[in-house]
Design an enzyme around this catalytic site. Structure first.
Site, PDB file in Angstrom:
ATOM      1  N   ASP A 262       0.870  -1.772   0.126  1.00 60.67           N
ATOM      2  CA  ASP A 262       0.141  -0.050  -0.169  1.00 60.67           C
ATOM      3  C   ASP A 262       0.770   1.073   0.398  1.00 60.67           C
ATOM      4  OD1 ASP A 262       1.070  -0.761   2.591  1.00 60.67           O
ATOM      5  OD2 ASP A 262      -1.165  -1.209   3.346  1.00 60.67           O
TER       6      ASP A 262
ATOM      7  N   ASN B 204      -7.926  -2.990  14.155  1.00 57.39           N
ATOM      8  CA  ASN B 204      -9.107  -3.790  14.185  1.00 57.39           C
ATOM      9  C   ASN B 204      -9.249  -4.894  13.099  1.00 57.39           C
ATOM     10  OD1 ASN B 204      -8.019  -3.091  11.807  1.00 57.39           O
ATOM     11  ND2 ASN B 204      -9.462  -0.679  11.491  1.00 57.39           N
TER      12      ASN B 204
HETATM   13  C1  F6R Z   1       1.323  -1.657   6.186  1.00 58.04           C
HETATM   14  C2  F6R Z   1       0.134  -2.433   5.981  1.00 58.04           C
HETATM   15  C3  F6R Z   1      -0.311  -1.695   7.193  1.00 58.04           C
HETATM   16  C4  F6R Z   1       0.605  -2.773   8.638  1.00 58.04           C
HETATM   17  C5  F6R Z   1      -0.637  -2.591  10.035  1.00 58.04           C
HETATM   18  C6  F6R Z   1       0.179  -2.583  11.651  1.00 58.04           C
HETATM   19  O1  F6R Z   1       1.873  -1.635   4.992  1.00 58.04           O
HETATM   20  O2  F6R Z   1      -0.073  -2.733   5.300  1.00 58.04           O
HETATM   21  O3  F6R Z   1      -1.556  -3.651   6.911  1.00 58.04           O
HETATM   22  O4  F6R Z   1       0.578  -3.916   8.824  1.00 58.04           O
HETATM   23  O5  F6R Z   1      -1.384  -1.639  10.154  1.00 58.04           O
HETATM   24  O6  F6R Z   1       1.012  -1.482  11.523  1.00 58.04           O
HETATM   25  P1  F6R Z   1       2.155  -1.799  12.765  1.00 58.04           P
HETATM   26  O7  F6R Z   1       3.150  -2.716  12.279  1.00 58.04           O
HETATM   27  O8  F6R Z   1       2.653  -0.720  12.040  1.00 58.04           O
HETATM   28  O9  F6R Z   1       1.259  -1.508  13.974  1.00 58.04           O
END
Ligand code: F6R
Length: 256
Positions: A67, A136
């Site tokens: 993303d 979530n």
């Molecule tokens: C990032 C992504 C998100 C993260 C998720 C967890 O490219 O696609 O889905 O993997 O928001 O983020 P962290 O690791 O910062 O808790």
């Protein structure tokens, strides 16, 4: 589904790096699906260390990120382009032409999404996809909703995700409200998937991902349908899993 619980974040990240490296050893021109966020940082550090020790060679791999924020150019310090260069790509021998990240500065986002999906298809799909998970239950930026996107699309970020990601910005108002994200089918088409989660704030989302019904309200729960999924956790993220609620074909392993 294979669930592996490691002692802590460091051990979990090391295991993830070893799994990525063995994928590349087996198939040097692997297509890797990559994630940003806090969770994979130590995995990237370990892979850089392994590259410096000549234990892994990224020269033939292609990467596809999950993303990117809409409206942030590649050189913006909060863009995922910047994150990937800063935390991984600048320190390994991946070829620039083999790096694929949705363009958050595109003039036509719809076209950018179509082109991105096409670039994955042209590369013959993703061999190994790395995922993090939102508290979530989102994966990529596929947020809980009644309907989920199939392919790469522009998505609205939820209040919870904007709040969670505001830690990287000067203020919450600066967090973009939209992003380009691979869709659920884009992710589920990967040959193998590794989902990483660390910390107690992920425990509830992990419980709902691995046990109970599949629901679009917990996008990660759709991973239960994938034939080659490994969920790699630290003890805190695994703390709410009840082994008796796992499906019979789920392999559950606790590493000391
Ligand atoms: C990032 C992504 C998100 C993260 C998720 C967890 O490219 O696609 O889905 O993997 O928001 O983020 P962290 O690791 O910062 O808790």
């Amino acid at each position: 589904m294979r669930i592996i619980v490691e002692k802590d974040y460091h051990a979990m990240s090391k295991k993830a790096a070893l799994m990525v490296a063995s994928q590349i050893t087996l198939k040097p021109d692997s297509n890797l699906g990559l994630a940003t966020g806090g969770t994979p940082l130590a995995m990237y550090d370990k892979l850089i260390e392994m590259y410096r020790e000549d234990e892994v060679d990224f020269s033939e791999i292609q990467s596809f990120n999950l993303d990117e924020y809409c409206g942030l150019e590649a050189d913006h310090p909060n863009s995922y382009h910047y994150y990937m260069n800063d935390n991984f790509f600048n320190d390994i021998n991946i070829k620039r032409k083999n790096i694929h990240i949705p363009n958050g500065g595109a003039e036509d986002f719809e076209k950018e999404c179509r082109d991105y999906e096409e670039s994955i298809k042209n590369a013959r799909g993703i061999d190994l996809q790395i995922l993090g998970i939102g508290s979530n239950g989102h994966i990529g930026f596929n947020e809980p909703a009644e309907n989920l996107n199939v392919a790469t699309e522009v998505v609205d970020l939820t209040e919870e995700t904007i709040e969670a990601n505001s830690r990287y910005f000067d203020s919450k108002d600066e967090v973009p409200k939209k992003a380009i994200s691979m869709g659920m089918a884009t992710i589920l088409k990967a040959d193998r998937i590794i989902l990483l989660a660390s910390g107690k704030e992920k425990a509830e989302a992990i419980k709902r991902t691995v046990s109970g019904k599949i629901s679009t309200q917990v996008p990660a729960s759709l991973l239960q349908t994938h034939p080659q999924i490994t969920i790699l956790l630290d003890q805190e993220a695994a703390s709410l899993i009840n082994k008796d609620e796992l499906s019979a074909d789920c392999h559950f392993e606790i590493c000391k």
